[in-house]
Design a protein around this motif. Structure first.
Motif, PDB file in Angstrom:
ATOM      1  N   PHE A 133     -94.477 -12.498  33.477  1.00 15.00           N
ATOM      2  CA  PHE A 133     -94.319 -11.383  33.475  1.00 15.00           C
ATOM      3  C   PHE A 133     -94.783 -10.241  34.116  1.00 15.00           C
ATOM      4  O   PHE A 133     -95.827 -10.313  33.684  1.00 15.00           O
ATOM      5  CB  PHE A 133     -93.343 -11.326  31.723  1.00 15.00           C
TER       6      PHE A 133
ATOM      7  N   GLN B 139     -93.750  -7.606  35.340  1.00 12.42           N
ATOM      8  CA  GLN B 139     -94.625  -6.021  34.750  1.00 12.42           C
ATOM      9  C   GLN B 139     -95.749  -5.325  34.093  1.00 12.42           C
ATOM     10  O   GLN B 139     -95.813  -6.132  32.903  1.00 12.42           O
ATOM     11  CB  GLN B 139     -92.684  -5.766  34.009  1.00 12.42           C
ATOM     12  N   GLY B 140     -95.960  -4.591  34.228  1.00 14.55           N
ATOM     13  CA  GLY B 140     -97.465  -4.408  33.074  1.00 14.55           C
ATOM     14  C   GLY B 140     -99.053  -5.047  33.763  1.00 14.55           C
ATOM     15  O   GLY B 140     -99.966  -5.080  33.086  1.00 14.55           O
ATOM     16  N   LYS B 141     -98.542  -5.928  35.021  1.00 11.88           N
ATOM     17  CA  LYS B 141     -99.710  -7.009  35.637  1.00 11.88           C
ATOM     18  C   LYS B 141     -99.929  -6.194  36.775  1.00 11.88           C
ATOM     19  O   LYS B 141     -99.250  -5.611  37.737  1.00 11.88           O
ATOM     20  CB  LYS B 141     -99.825  -7.535  35.456  1.00 11.88           C
TER      21      LYS B 141
ATOM     22  N   SER C 258     -84.881 -14.487  29.676  1.00 13.93           N
ATOM     23  CA  SER C 258     -84.642 -14.435  28.624  1.00 13.93           C
ATOM     24  C   SER C 258     -83.377 -15.610  28.545  1.00 13.93           C
ATOM     25  O   SER C 258     -83.010 -17.167  27.943  1.00 13.93           O
ATOM     26  CB  SER C 258     -84.776 -13.926  27.232  1.00 13.93           C
TER      27      SER C 258
ATOM     28  N   GLN D 132    -103.799  -9.598  39.207  1.00 12.57           N
ATOM     29  CA  GLN D 132    -103.812 -10.645  37.570  1.00 12.57           C
ATOM     30  C   GLN D 132    -102.786 -11.682  38.285  1.00 12.57           C
ATOM     31  O   GLN D 132    -102.964 -12.312  37.697  1.00 12.57           O
ATOM     32  CB  GLN D 132    -103.072  -9.784  36.995  1.00 12.57           C
TER      33      GLN D 132
ATOM     34  N   ASN E 281     -82.711  -9.184  23.802  1.00  9.98           N
ATOM     35  CA  ASN E 281     -82.510  -7.606  23.955  1.00  9.98           C
ATOM     36  C   ASN E 281     -82.216  -7.138  25.499  1.00  9.98           C
ATOM     37  O   ASN E 281     -81.747  -7.652  26.314  1.00  9.98           O
ATOM     38  CB  ASN E 281     -84.260  -7.766  24.783  1.00  9.98           C
ATOM     39  N   ILE E 282     -82.142  -5.743  25.998  1.00  9.21           N
ATOM     40  CA  ILE E 282     -81.951  -5.319  26.896  1.00  9.21           C
ATOM     41  C   ILE E 282     -82.338  -5.608  28.608  1.00  9.21           C
ATOM     42  O   ILE E 282     -83.319  -5.519  28.269  1.00  9.21           O
ATOM     43  CB  ILE E 282     -81.857  -3.864  26.591  1.00  9.21           C
TER      44      ILE E 282
ATOM     45  N   THR F 116    -102.221  -8.727  27.678  1.00 11.90           N
ATOM     46  CA  THR F 116    -103.257  -8.081  28.251  1.00 11.90           C
ATOM     47  C   THR F 116    -102.206  -6.186  28.143  1.00 11.90           C
ATOM     48  O   THR F 116    -103.030  -5.283  28.856  1.00 11.90           O
ATOM     49  CB  THR F 116    -103.278  -8.551  30.052  1.00 11.90           C
ATOM     50  N   ALA F 117    -101.201  -6.238  28.379  1.00 15.12           N
ATOM     51  CA  ALA F 117    -100.529  -4.981  28.161  1.00 15.12           C
ATOM     52  C   ALA F 117    -101.191  -4.133  27.434  1.00 15.12           C
ATOM     53  O   ALA F 117    -100.963  -3.046  27.131  1.00 15.12           O
ATOM     54  CB  ALA F 117     -99.272  -4.906  28.710  1.00 15.12           C
TER      55      ALA F 117
ATOM     56  N   PRO G 172     -89.320 -16.408  24.168  1.00 11.60           N
ATOM     57  CA  PRO G 172     -88.007 -16.695  25.145  1.00 11.60           C
ATOM     58  C   PRO G 172     -87.136 -17.704  24.367  1.00 11.60           C
ATOM     59  O   PRO G 172     -88.032 -18.448  23.554  1.00 11.60           O
ATOM     60  CB  PRO G 172     -88.516 -17.347  26.535  1.00 11.60           C
ATOM     61  N   GLY G 173     -86.081 -17.484  24.894  1.00 16.70           N
ATOM     62  CA  GLY G 173     -85.217 -18.604  24.164  1.00 16.70           C
ATOM     63  C   GLY G 173     -84.763 -18.059  22.544  1.00 16.70           C
ATOM     64  O   GLY G 173     -83.598 -19.275  21.906  1.00 16.70           O
TER      65      GLY G 173
ATOM     66  N   TYR H 135     -89.969  -3.697  26.550  1.00 22.21           N
ATOM     67  CA  TYR H 135     -88.465  -3.380  27.379  1.00 22.21           C
ATOM     68  C   TYR H 135     -87.173  -3.824  26.540  1.00 22.21           C
ATOM     69  O   TYR H 135     -87.413  -4.050  25.962  1.00 22.21           O
ATOM     70  CB  TYR H 135     -88.532  -3.925  28.536  1.00 22.21           C
ATOM     71  N   GLY H 136     -86.415  -3.408  27.812  1.00 19.68           N
ATOM     72  CA  GLY H 136     -85.009  -3.355  26.515  1.00 19.68           C
ATOM     73  C   GLY H 136     -85.471  -2.045  25.624  1.00 19.68           C
ATOM     74  O   GLY H 136     -85.271  -0.763  24.814  1.00 19.68           O
ATOM     75  N   ALA H 137     -84.657  -3.053  24.052  1.00 23.82           N
ATOM     76  CA  ALA H 137     -84.714  -1.885  22.732  1.00 23.82           C
ATOM     77  C   ALA H 137     -86.087  -1.437  22.232  1.00 23.82           C
ATOM     78  O   ALA H 137     -85.841  -2.523  20.923  1.00 23.82           O
ATOM     79  CB  ALA H 137     -82.865  -2.770  22.330  1.00 23.82           C
TER      80      ALA H 137
ATOM     81  N   LEU I 258     -85.148  -8.725  18.638  1.00 26.49           N
ATOM     82  CA  LEU I 258     -84.409  -8.432  20.225  1.00 26.49           C
ATOM     83  C   LEU I 258     -85.496  -8.230  20.723  1.00 26.49           C
ATOM     84  O   LEU I 258     -85.866  -8.987  22.035  1.00 26.49           O
ATOM     85  CB  LEU I 258     -83.904  -7.321  20.330  1.00 26.49           C
TER      86      LEU I 258
END
Lengths: 252, 252, 252, 252, 252, 252, 252, 252
Positions: free
Chosen positions: D54, D56-58, D235, D62, D229-230, G126-127, E223-224, G204-206, E218
């Protein structure tokens, strides 16, 4: 405070006051000082201010006992958010208690209230009446003349405009409104008086128990409007009375 | 629809229409039917309705290509939420495009618009202008005369009252307001026209990007007020125009 | 208004009208003017419009007294959000009152209603029925023909599509929906009529008493949809009727 | 468990079981058991499953380092939420990395992917495309055939209905939607497949960064719809692929 | 569909079918097609699927009548969110109705259910039981074997880990959790199966009727995991069964 | 871990370690390790810790049965959120159960509690008392001396300041507050002890069932304040006792 | 305090102390008393506690000036939420300042820190590192040994379980988590130590900027977990250190 | 108003005033009356009240033009929420404009301000300064003496208590606070003056841009506190000045 301290110490030095007595006086100074200030102001500004019991969340016994206690040293005591059932039980112990049913306030008034100045309490709908009356009765018992203007609403502006003179002759205006909460802004556009806005939880759908009116009032495009909590007629009446009496005290 | 089907089938039976052609006609029937209905209504009610591109979230290339495509079969095309930068690039490809800067709308108008009836667009503050203009330009390009009433606000009721005649001579009223969102309720108390309220995200503090005005408008104590999404001047203009044209169509 | 003023003043100057009488006329001008405008429009556009009492939050006595008062000068009066208990008590005083139980409306109708045009009221589930009926009965009593389409929902599109003709022959469409509130968008994609969307508080879990449906409707990707407050069938019926009658008035 | 342990140990003591074999048995008992199970399932069901970063945020460093590490023992590695800038820098170290720009995914694929079954990814607007593509590319790289249906929206039902066959031939359907989020309910009313709904933050005004679509989807009146999630296309793609492969694995 | 159309038209041309009959066939085609698809899939994939009545918000009479109607053509009918009082009245009309009290489901089962595959329903606390049972009974009646794992919670991980084998042998896992809603993430870290998470409104303080658990699920870092609405055990059971049967259908 | 296992097994094989000892070592390795550790810590740090039943959401029978079971191996068992009705029924089965009515806790205490150290529980209003008492009784039964300071509130600072000595002699302070939730910040500015803040749902209007106090406490400008869930006196008492005993354990 | 007062007064009486000097002593008593208490406790319990500047929202000049002032009487000063740019400018004035870049903390340490006991700081991703490091560095500079456990997450329980020994040997545990915020509950189920949970805005998201994790932690089913504000690593480190030192102080 | 009307009409009758002139006077009456009232009150109560421009959301040109216009008839004009850049451009046109940088206010003051009475503006942190200064400068320019008390906060009560005398000698108190917003309650417990509370958006984590402080202030347990919108120092200064001048006007 320095003067106060010097005075006590000099009396200690001269023996006019015993050390034990001086300890007692000094020990309570910091808080009594606070209290004194409050009392001083209360005496100077809001004299005759009654004690207040918030009944909601208290048992009938608790309210009665607190009131009996307060009556030992107070001539005016009120209990807000009081049901008629509570009043009926309380009356057995305090026969001179009276009940303001619209305002849901129990009052014991053992001295005359000399009302001064004028507070206007305005609201639009019948559903806002309990909150408006709580504000009005609170201000009256605390010492203000109150003029009720209950037949106004933004959907019928002419009725509001018809009564502007009443607003002009007041020192403070309380505006109670539910639903879209627009009345304070409209009143604020017509008069130049301090306005205390009281949102009510009256409404349906997306009013979220008064949040809609609360946000409206906070976001008013008219300056000079301050807001109290939803349905908190008591706090509005208390504050309006405080301002009204300050103005009137100084009038002399 | 039964008639339509019978007609086709009879032509198939008589050989007037080939089976393949009938298949084509029948296959698109269910949807074309839907489309037809829409077209029918558009033709009958909102004729000359332009195509609309929502520019926000699209690249410059995407907007230009979609517009070029739409112009092949449409004489009026508009793009909303369009920046001036977008307009300048688009103009290289579509030189007769014009830009309404307050409304942030790009328009290509290759036929005359015969405007009918009247839609009023009212708002209070200068900060609400972009949303009000989006509504006004949308309604104008779609075929409505629009009267703008932009110098009114609940903090200065007399200016609003001065202009009531303009409201009375309209078919629909759009009221755009941010902050406490009280204007639709006040207007709704003064006139008996359908009111479309547009909350704007204008405001500060606890306005929550327009939520305050949105809730106010939804909770209006005045019936006959419907609300569109925050800042959605386009949808308000679209709906107001639809109602206005319906009324005017029937006038003949 | 200038003309009106000149007229009065000239009569004062010539003595045709006494000063006292002129004062009376002038004094009510600003408001009466407003009222007049309203009445004028009501008379011209929505004639026969009944008076409405919102029962919720009022005592039985209050509703009965208000209705008795209104009936002195009105031939049609309705009370919304009225329980059957309220109706039974009210009937003792107003024997010709009738009760629409699904809509929770009490009505007194002492003149014939000549219904015009058509308003469609659509909803999906049985749980949305009270709100849909409140809208339908309101529009009917105010003067609109109403066609109810209650057997449609986004989970069974074919039933909706089957009834499109009914939508096409209306002037306005009210769509009532709870849960995900998707019906107005789907209907809006199929027809080109003004749509008034009414979110209902029907639903479970994260519907937050109708907030889910309200947000859906406000965020519809289909333009031309305006939204009233959660469960506010009355306001939707009122607005739909207003638009419907405007179209029909002009038809002549 | 004590018995289980005693049994193994006694067999070790008697030599009935070799130490290495006992280690294997014991080692998988607590966590290896978990890991084994996972591996087993991964091997049996989702074989060839790639590692995922993932982004984002790395930091760029990294992501590159993690990817270089993963590539030592993995033949497929992907990084989601990756910018083109990140890709360009990463490519200097991993020249065979490829970039899916709409999906914002960097992938290194050093083995063939044998895709099975079918996942449909549907969305309405161009603004939802990045999320839809993230879902689609994820499912493809993980081993599913994906059919994209991007030209559908509740405002134009006929286009959706035209493509129903594609839905019928899939094992799982991902529906991506912003704004009012009605598409999953409409699709769910037309097909009987597991639907994974992905709300997007696309929208304006009172959409609250996707909350509107999220609530719509959770409150769907159609059963068999589950929500991620939004904006979480990854996912959704991951879960859809997992179900799709389970079905296909068992097909043999 | 083209073939279907051709076939009908050719029969019309040859006179094999009358025009009137062809109209009837064609007219229902578009919807019947939809229905057909659904039926087809239902028949192919989820055969024996029962009809479902959502009792909440319906009167006792309504539920009984709907069920009596459904039983004319269905062998399995269930009513969810049903109270015991409802069951007792319903039983007078439908004596073979049975009641699952924990799940609050009334069922009439007039054919054997041949259960296949396995769905795991896991939850932690006793307070989550009604929702978990609603999911379990739904999946069972629809045709899945269900294994309940109710003695697990994140505060006692070893009990969860002790039962991992049960998870490994299932096709789908439903995880029901209130309060902090952490269980799906923990389960998702241990197994590689599709997980359907059901937040419950169980909790106190700042859980906001299940919002806390909903947001947790959420936002799962695993994932999954897909989420259904708060307390919606039925939808989870429905979806899990659908996936489970798809896998098992293909197994043959 | 493989090495660790090999080492043990080789010692078993050579007889260096007995099977029973190896079982002990192996058994605690995975989960027993967890359990053991917990027990170890409980034994070392919080010895005599009672078992706790959360009564809310459980039937009377469930609570009684769970308590009877726990009493087989525990000398102290408490049930929180217990009504007096529950207590009366439970007492028939467990005659030595006692009831703390303000705290709504049922306790069975079959061993002496040797209380150590000191926890202060402070609150302002009488309405916060049930939550404060739940915290206090919990800490007492678990082994802490508790000093209650219930006559303090930010509206009367001098009373708070008068009692500072009591705070100074404690190890941990629990501050319970509703409404604006300011008390923890004020106390935190006066003392340097770990503060556990408990927001209560006490209040009216825009307090949103304790959200107002919760946010206040989380946003305190004073560091060293940690917050538990709204009304969760039990968790605060549990944590305060844990810290208090840790300090006191180490004192020896 | 009575003794203190008596002492001063007796010296006044005997002339040992002048009235002016006594006034100075007495005047300062009530507040100095408070301050004294704090200092006393700080000295007794948390000796060597550094002064802290919250840099966010302050200008570079303000931070430098405040730090220079504090360094006149303090040997340890830290500034939290400090950017590297701020550090570089500050270093010109305070050359021995050091920068902890992950924690975003500037520190000036002019005395040795004798660290005691142990605080564990755990986080998953890590975040979450900046928040975890802020907590860790804060606790270290204030006098605690800190063990970082950063490779754990609920999606990979075995890694957490592998490190349980580290948790067992600590006095307090800080758990930092974003997204679903489940880690504190899982850790709380495995160990019996005071846990301070820090929700982060990572996600992220909600996730609503950390609200999701915050609600999870507040609603934990595990008692003994207290929560600080979102991203507030400093407050967690401060509180953990305070508890840790209290335990260690008493150890001697 | 009747008298006013009679007077005009009599002059019309006698010919003293022409009809045209009377029309002008009468036409303007209803609104001028309102305006008059305002002016009257302004003249009587708040004389010398300056005109105010809200700069935020306006272009530089707009602000300059509005100010130039206002200066034609006003001697005092201020622009709030003004950047230094705006000031620099504006100064080219209005060289005597001055800038209050902390308050972000541009002022043109072409007459002396005779300040009366006293307003206290209190706040705790440096981050609250801009809002506090906006309130203070507003009140000063409008005619109030202002005493700033900026070194107080609930974390250091003694500093607040040290300055109580300053509060006692004021007519109104403005309390500005972010984060937990506890300061107004604490001040309200110590003094008996009208308190206007201003929540600020200062804070981090779960402060939600000032919502935390706003809710705290609305829920204060101390009566007599009214709240303005988040960060709205101008409105607080405006209202405080209005009350202060009312008190002082009446003093003579």
């Amino acid at each position: 405070m320095r003067e106060k301290l010097r005075e006590i110490l000099e009396k200690v030095k001269t023996g006019e006051v015993s050390i034990e007595k001086a300890i007692d006086e000094l020990r309570i100074l910091p808080y009594e000082d606070l209290g004194y200030a409050k009392v001083d102001h209360l005496r100077g500004v809001i004299k005759g201010f009654p004690e207040v019991i918030f009944s909601q969340g208290k048992t009938t016994d608790q309210v009665i006992n607190i009131m009996l206690n307060l009556l030992k040293i107070n001539k005016r005591v009120i209990a807000t958010r009081a049901s008629f059932e509570l009043y009926e039980k309380l009356k057995e112990y305090i026969p001179d208690a009276i009940y303001f049913d619209k305002a849901r306030i129990i009052a014991v008034l053992r001295e005359d209230i000399k009302k001064k100045g004028k507070v206007v309490v305005a609201c639009a709908g019948t559903a806002d009446l309990p909150v408006a009356e709580e504000a009005a009765i609170t201000a009256e018992i605390m010492g203000s003349n109150v003029e009720r203007i209950y037949d106004v609403g933004v959907a019928g502006l002419h009725r509001l405009i018809d009564q502007l003179d009443k607003f002009y002759s007041s020192n403070v205006v309380i505006v109670v409104a539910g639903m879209e909460g627009a009345l304070p802004s409209v009143v604020g556009g017509l008069i130049a008086k301090p306005i205390i806005a009281v949102p009510t939880s009256v409404g349906y759908g997306a009013n979220f128990n008064g949040l809609s009116a609360l946000l409206s009032m906070l976001n008013s495009c008219v300056p000079g409007i301050a807001v109290v909590n939803i349905d908190n007629g008591f706090s509005a009446g208390y504050l309006a009375n405080m301002i009204n009496l300050m103005v009137e005290e100084n009038r002399k």
